[in-house]
Structure formats: structure tokens, C-alpha cells
Design an enzyme around this catalytic site. Sequence first.
Site, PDB file in Angstrom:
ATOM      1  N   HIS A 281     -55.507  19.454  48.251  1.00 52.55           N
ATOM      2  CA  HIS A 281     -54.038  19.491  48.138  1.00 52.55           C
ATOM      3  C   HIS A 281     -53.402  18.282  48.817  1.00 52.55           C
ATOM      4  O   HIS A 281     -53.844  17.830  49.866  1.00 52.55           O
ATOM      5  CB  HIS A 281     -53.449  20.814  48.631  1.00 52.55           C
ATOM      6  N   GLU A 327     -49.672  23.592  48.672  1.00 53.47           N
ATOM      7  CA  GLU A 327     -50.638  24.613  49.087  1.00 53.47           C
ATOM      8  C   GLU A 327     -50.154  25.335  50.335  1.00 53.47           C
ATOM      9  O   GLU A 327     -50.360  26.531  50.502  1.00 53.47           O
ATOM     10  CB  GLU A 327     -51.996  23.952  49.371  1.00 53.47           C
ATOM     11  N   ASP A 355     -60.929  21.729  51.357  1.00 53.70           N
ATOM     12  CA  ASP A 355     -59.750  21.911  52.216  1.00 53.70           C
ATOM     13  C   ASP A 355     -60.158  22.357  53.616  1.00 53.70           C
ATOM     14  O   ASP A 355     -59.384  22.968  54.333  1.00 53.70           O
ATOM     15  CB  ASP A 355     -58.789  22.921  51.570  1.00 53.70           C
TER      16      ASP A 355
HETATM   17 ZN    ZN Z   1     -55.176  22.686  53.734  1.00 54.50          ZN
END
Ligand code: ZN
Length: 462
Positions: A281, A327, A355
Site C-alpha cells: 500500500h 489501507e 506489508d
Molecule cells: Zn501497512
Amino acid sequence: MLLYLFLILPVISVTSRSWNIHDRSVPKTISDRLIELATQGAFRGVTYYRLAALADTIGPRLCGNESLTQAVDWIRNAMTSEGLENVHVEQVQIPHWVRGEERVQLIQPRYAKLSMLGLGNSVGTGSKGIQAPVLVVRSFDELNVRCEEARNKIVVFNPQCDWKAQPIDCYGVVVAYRSGGASQAAKCGALASLSRSAASHSIDSPHTGVMTYDSSYPKIPAASLSVEHADMLERFQQRNQSIEILLYMEAQTLPDVTGYNLVAEIKGSILPNETVLVSGHLDSWDVGQGAMDDGGGAMISWTVLSLLHYLNIRAKRTIRCVLWSCEEFGGIGADQYFLAHEDEVPSMSIVMESDMGVFHPLGLEFQGNDKAQQIIQTISQQLISINATQVIPGGGGTDIRPWQLRGVPGASLYNDNWNYFAYHHSNGDTMNVLNSTDVDLAAAAWAVYAYAIADLDDLLPR
Ligand SMILES: [Zn+2]
Ligand SMILES: *[C@@H]1O[C@H](CO)[C@@H](O)[C@H](O)[C@H]1NC(C)=O
Ligand SMILES: *[C@@H]1O[C@H](CO)[C@@H](O)[C@H](O)[C@H]1NC(C)=O
Ligand SMILES: *[C@@H]1O[C@H](CO)[C@@H](O)[C@H](O)[C@H]1NC(C)=O
Ligand SMILES: *[C@@H]1O[C@H](CO)[C@@H](O)[C@H](O)[C@H]1NC(C)=O
Ligand SMILES: *[C@@H]1O[C@H](CO)[C@@H](O)[C@H](O)[C@H]1NC(C)=O
């Protein structure tokens, strides 16, 4: 040291021309070429360089802020000039929360400025702020017992956890207070809610993050305190010293704005209608530089396409890079992407999101059935030269979750991220957290797994 040289030398020798001339009988695999390009060849240092240029120049990229749109434009232009395929944005509606000025001042038993960050979605305090006595609790259970005492006070949640033993579990435990604390406090008539930062390690660093309101209770302001200051308040209370705080927050939520998921592809050579999705993201919190969370994950996903494009290699299937919008407020951009692309559930071989850091890569966190797991295990052997062969259960990611819920296998980068929650959502999330050599290795591992899965004879079984 000798051992180290012994391990590294064979990889270096692969890059020398003489090695190719003298040893034509051992053609390099595509995985070896991807690893070599990312770690020793033309792309050495490129992922870190791109991320630093973005993080230094544009800075953090809060959902709804113009900086997020600038980042999308910058990468989109770079991807287009590079010659990647199908570079485009897809519009989504995203929330626009603004922090404004904010502070927490300790009034009693002494004056001090406390280290705080307002939480995403929180309302503000009004221009006079909120000055009130404090009740410190360690848990929702304790709050329920002391509910009467919380009325007209500022509730401070100070949950304890053994972060060294179980960082990910502790994050979950502590985040429950960050997200739900305000409404639980409001239920008892509290005026505001402060929660201990979800941090594994702190040098008086507050860590922000998103919170949500339960519509059954009044919306009261919510912020995080540094671990040190939350503990200090608890000690005042244990000594029966009366505590008074002045909280001031200008936070507010403005109308939704248009955001953009950024997409680029390398089309499949035989099955362009089937896809491997790699992603990270692009939005971040508005503190630090959003380098680790999740600039790094976004950049290695971009690098996957760059490496293949540079080598002019196509897998059988399409590899699609998606850089998600917003996100941090709950997978906002990714949820809308899923709704617009739901018809691709049958043709999506795997959804991958990085992530959880781009530290030294160890392998892949994978979620799928046993048969698929075995296929990934076999692929992992292509990463022996960089020792990123471990395939472990996991593989979640806020943005890929809708696909996983519909049965599409999922994966995330398994990396040496033991320190992730020291920097996460704080001013400490800067380029200094990352190591360019490890970022290259992470990009190489990410590329080899994505490519090898996209080049299988069949879609991953589910
Ligand atoms: Zn993150
Ligand atoms: C974007 O963030 C900057 C820095 O916090 C702030 O000054 C600016 O007002 C924000 N813009 C929007 C549209 O929220
Ligand atoms: C604080 O007050 C409680 C309740 O009156 C008492 O039981 C406790 O001993 C006091 N603690 C200290 C450190 O004075
Ligand atoms: C993709 O196209 C090929 C060839 O047209 C077809 O055999 C295959 O079933 C398609 N894949 C999916 C998931 O529809
Ligand atoms: C490879 O990784 C494993 C597990 O992370 C580690 O124990 C081992 O020492 C590593 N080997 C090399 C040669 O670096
Ligand atoms: C960066 O990572 C590489 C490879 O893991 C390591 O050899 C090097 O010491 C690291 N550099 C720093 C400054 O930590």
C-alpha cells in the site's frame, strides 16, 4: 569471515562474463537471473533509491492528503517511462481525516507535555480542549469494574504484554484498546480516551493508527500516549496522586475524496487472462516517512515488474502490481478494487501483499491448501542462493483479504521483522530503518516467488 566469503563468492562469480564462457553447460535459470539482477546487477540499490527519493521528496502519504496523489502520479509516470504495460489508475472514494494541532498537557501533579498522537478517525476536542481528572485501567475488564469512576474523566488504557515473546500477538492485544477504547470509555461516561502505544520498544515515541466508533455511544476524542507516559500516569494513580490532564485536538473528518489504486502489468505469454497479483500500500500515516509501512512493500512489488521488463521475460500468466490506496483506514481502496474485479476470482492464481517490512527475507508466508503449499515448497528451492526458502503458514494482508475470503491463495513476504513494531506508525518509520542490501534481497525473493507461481502449468490449486 571465511565462511561468509565462501557463501557469497559463488553468487558473485555468476555475474562474471568468463563464468558464462567457460561453463555454458550450466544455463542460468530465470530465478537466478532475477536474483542476480536485483542484488548484483543493474538493479542493485534501485529499490531503496526509488523509495528514498519518494519518502524524502513527497514524505508521508496520509489517506486523503495531496501527498498520496503526488506519490501515485510520480510512480505512475516512472512506470510509464520505464515501459511497463497497462499502467493506469483506478478511482476509489477514500476518507479524509486531518490531524490539525494537538497536545496533551499534564496539569497535576506537575506540569509536563506528554508524548501523544491523535488516532485516525478521532473527533477533535473543541477549541477549549478537555481538562479532566484521569482514570488509568489496564483492560476492558478493569474498566467495566470501575465504570462509575470513569464518568467525566479521561480514561487511559495501559494494556501490558510481553512484546519480546510474541510481538504479533501483542500488537493484536494492544490494538484492541487503540481501536475500541474510546467507545468503551464513552459507555462509562468518559470525556476522552488515551491509549498506550502499540509499540514493542519505545524511546518516548507515540504510535498512531486507526480507531473506530461504536455508533451506540457518543464520539469522544481518542489519542495514543507513549509507553513511558502511559506507565508514568499509572504510577501516579498507584501512589494515589490525583492526575489532571488537558487534551487539545483539532482533528476532524472532512468529506471523502477521490483516491487511486495504481496498477501496472507484465502480460502473460500464454495465459494473459490469468493473474498473479503482487502488492503493497502506498498510503501511510502522516508521521515519519511511511518508509517501512508500507513504502517498502509497494516498491518491491514495483521492482518485480521492473526486473522482468528489464530482462524481457514474460511468465505464462500476467503479473499485476497493485499499489493500494488508503489501507491504513481499513483497506478502503482494496475493498473497492475487489468489488470492481470480483469476476477475476476464478482467474487469480494468488494474491500477494508485502506489508510487514522488507527486512532480510527468509521466505514466504503462505495461506492455501496442502497441495498448493507443496508447490510453493518446491518453488522455494529456487531461492537457496539467498537462503529465502522457508515457507510458513500466514500470508495475510488487509488489502488481499477479500480475495482470500473467496478462496484465492494468499502470500506475504516472510522477513526478519522482529523490530517492526518498534517503528510502526511512529516518527521513527524513516529510510534509516531499512537496509538497501536487504531491500534488494527482499525484492529478489518477492520476484522469484511471483514469477515462478505465474509460470506454473496450472493455476495454484485451491
Ligand atoms: Zn501497512
Ligand atoms: C496534507 O498534509 C499536510 C501536512 O500535514 C497538511 O498541511 C495539509 O493541510 C494536508 N492536506 C490535506 C488536503 O489534508
Ligand atoms: C491508595 O488508596 C487506597 C484506597 O484508599 C489504599 O488502599 C492504598 O493503600 C493507597 N496507596 C498508597 C500507595 O497510598
Ligand atoms: C484463460 O484462457 C485460456 C485459453 O483461452 C483458457 O483455457 C483458460 O481456461 C482461461 N482461464 C480462466 C481462468 O478462465
Ligand atoms: C539460512 O536461514 C536460516 C533460517 O533463517 C538460518 O538459520 C541459517 O543460518 C541461514 N544460512 C545461511 C547460510 O545464512
Ligand atoms: C545490511 O544488510 C546486509 C545483508 O543482510 C548486512 O551484511 C549489512 O551488515 C547490513 N548493513 C547494516 C548497516 O546493518
